[in-house]
Design a protein around this motif. Structure first.
Motif, PDB file in Angstrom:
ATOM      1  N   HIS A   1     126.392 -46.388  64.182  1.00 22.11           N
ATOM      2  CA  HIS A   1     126.056 -47.200  65.348  1.00 22.11           C
ATOM      3  C   HIS A   1     126.439 -46.512  66.653  1.00 22.11           C
ATOM      4  N   ARG A   2     127.498 -45.735  66.627  1.00 24.50           N
ATOM      5  CA  ARG A   2     127.991 -45.097  67.845  1.00 24.50           C
ATOM      6  C   ARG A   2     127.426 -43.686  68.038  1.00 24.50           C
ATOM      7  N   GLY A   3     126.588 -43.248  67.093  1.00 26.36           N
ATOM      8  CA  GLY A   3     125.981 -41.928  67.214  1.00 26.36           C
ATOM      9  C   GLY A   3     126.960 -40.786  67.052  1.00 26.36           C
TER      10      GLY A   3
ATOM     11  N   LYS B   1     120.856 -45.344  65.669  1.00 26.41           N
ATOM     12  CA  LYS B   1     122.099 -46.099  65.884  1.00 26.41           C
ATOM     13  C   LYS B   1     122.005 -47.545  65.395  1.00 26.41           C
TER      14      LYS B   1
END
Length: 414
Positions: free
Chosen positions: A317-319, A365
């Motif tokens: 999700h945060r890359g 993400k």
């Protein structure tokens, strides 16, 4: 009742122990700047790959076409539940985890503490951080207390959860909603993703006004952290319809997880939910403590343990490419190695299912619904696949495909 198999000479009874090692969001797409390899291909994971050479690999579809690819749907499928029959939403499962009893006419919602940009008009703000730098539970409780004081009523009740994940219960609600998860819109303007429900829009706007200047957030800004300056409502649902895991499978089950969602599934299924200190749901968690708790449970009175790690999903999700690779390596060296050593030293017969619930591609993400790779190893039935490795590509190449994800559990314990 325990699942039993007779494989030793002279009729000695073997009681099989079952462990699911779930790396949430672990599957991914090839990364162009990493030689077009996925995190599973890039990670150094000798213990997973060793089991792959002696186990069975394939692909499984954990999310039906009729449902969104959330961790709620996917984890229910891995636990053997047909989500097209039992799924009622995400937040009711989280309600069960924090001990909130629901009535038949209650509707629940996930209430995230998020960081929005400082644009003057609320609808023009950007979703800077869906987790507010993974705000601590202690800080979050203070903020949810303020939210409850400003926005709560006899009909609308707020409850504190863990970190950025909290709960709203709307008593007697009979409306329909189509709400957007905040982790699906990272770095985007929220204009097109605002709730259609006017009350929710009003509540979210008001929350920004008083949370922006809350002492907890002012202190976070001074420390260089994102302020949790707004609530975001999503994940609507009603009272769960999850049946007993023990009655369905004939096994006493336990759950080890840091997140309310997975613990809530365990509570609803009548499983033991084991609490472990210093768990966070991200890469900075107590990997060893969770591994020990799972092994202790299996080596005592549990037949089945669902050991869940959120770290790969959060990194997706945060890359965070490097951290996603590292989280897989941590599962291998700090969890799986410990479990194998414990089981071998105790001379127990065991089966391990290793898999993600869904992909969380670094490129987008957010979750996707593509099938995911699974690995099943049984200590009493070792295979001989010298070239096997635990990756999406190898698992897909075996040709073994489970179309209905909830049936994989029967394949595992059957």
């Amino acid at each position: 009742m325990q699942k039993k198999c007779y494989t030793k000479p002279k009729g000695d009874l073997i009681i099989m122990k079952y462990l699911v090692l779930l790396g949430d969001g672990m599957a991914d797409l090839p990364l162009p700047d990493f030689d077009n390899k996925t995190p599973l291909e890039l990670a150094n994971k000798p213990f997973m790959d060793s089991l792959a050479k002696k186990g069975t690999l394939g692909m499984v579809k954990t999310v039906p076409d009729s449902l969104k690819p959330g961790s709620d749907v996917a984890n229910l499928s891995v636990m053997g539940y047909n989500t097209e029959e039992c799924y009622t939403g995400r937040s009711p499962l989280e309600a069960a985890s924090i001990g909130v009893s629901l009535k038949d006419d209650d509707m629940t919602f996930r209430c995230n503490l998020v960081t929005l940009s400082d644009d003057e008009v609320y609808e023009n703000k950007t979703m800077v951080d869906y987790s507010s730098d993974e705000i601590s539970t202690e800080e979050a409780k203070e903020l949810i207390k303020a939210v409850s004081e400003h926005l709560g009523t006899d009909i609308l009740q707020f409850f504190a959860g863990i970190s950025y994940r909290h709960l709203l219960v709307w008593h007697g609600c009979d409306k329909n909603f189509n709400l957007t998860p905040p982790h699906d819109i990272s770095d985007r303007k929220i204009t097109d993703y605002m709730p259609s429900e006017p009350l929710f829009c009003e509540m979210m706007k008001k929350s920004y006004d008083f949370l922006s200047n809350h002492p907890v957030n002012l202190a976070r800004i001074e420390r260089g952290l994102h302020p949790a300056n707004s609530i975001w409502l999503w994940g609507e649902g009603t009272k769960p319809r999850v049946s007993s895991f023990a009655e369905k499978n004939g096994l006493k089950g336990s759950v080890v997880s840091a997140v309310d969602l997975v613990k809530g599934i365990g509570f609803c299924a009548g499983m033991d939910v084991i609490e472990v200190e210093n768990v966070t749901g991200n890469i900075h968690t107590n990997f060893e403590g969770k591994a020990k708790a799972a092994a202790d449970a299996l080596l005592s009175d549990s037949d089945f343990v669902y050991l869940h790690f959120e770290a790969p999903d959060e990194c997706g999700h945060r890359g965070e490419k490097e951290n996603k690779i590292k989280s897989i390596e941590y599962l291998d060296e700090r969890v799986l190695k410990y479990l194998l050593d414990r089981f071998d030293s105790e001379k127990v017969d065991y089966s391990i299912l290793i898999m993600p619930d869904h992909p969380t591609p670094l490129a987008t993400k957010t979750h996707s619904r593509e099938p995911v790779p699974f690995l099943i190893y049984k200590s009493t039935d070792e295979k001989n696949n010298p070239d096997a490795v635990y990756t999406e590509k190898y698992a897909a190449g075996t040709g073994l495909f489970v179309e209905e994800g909830y049936k994989l559990l029967d394949m595992f314990i059957g």
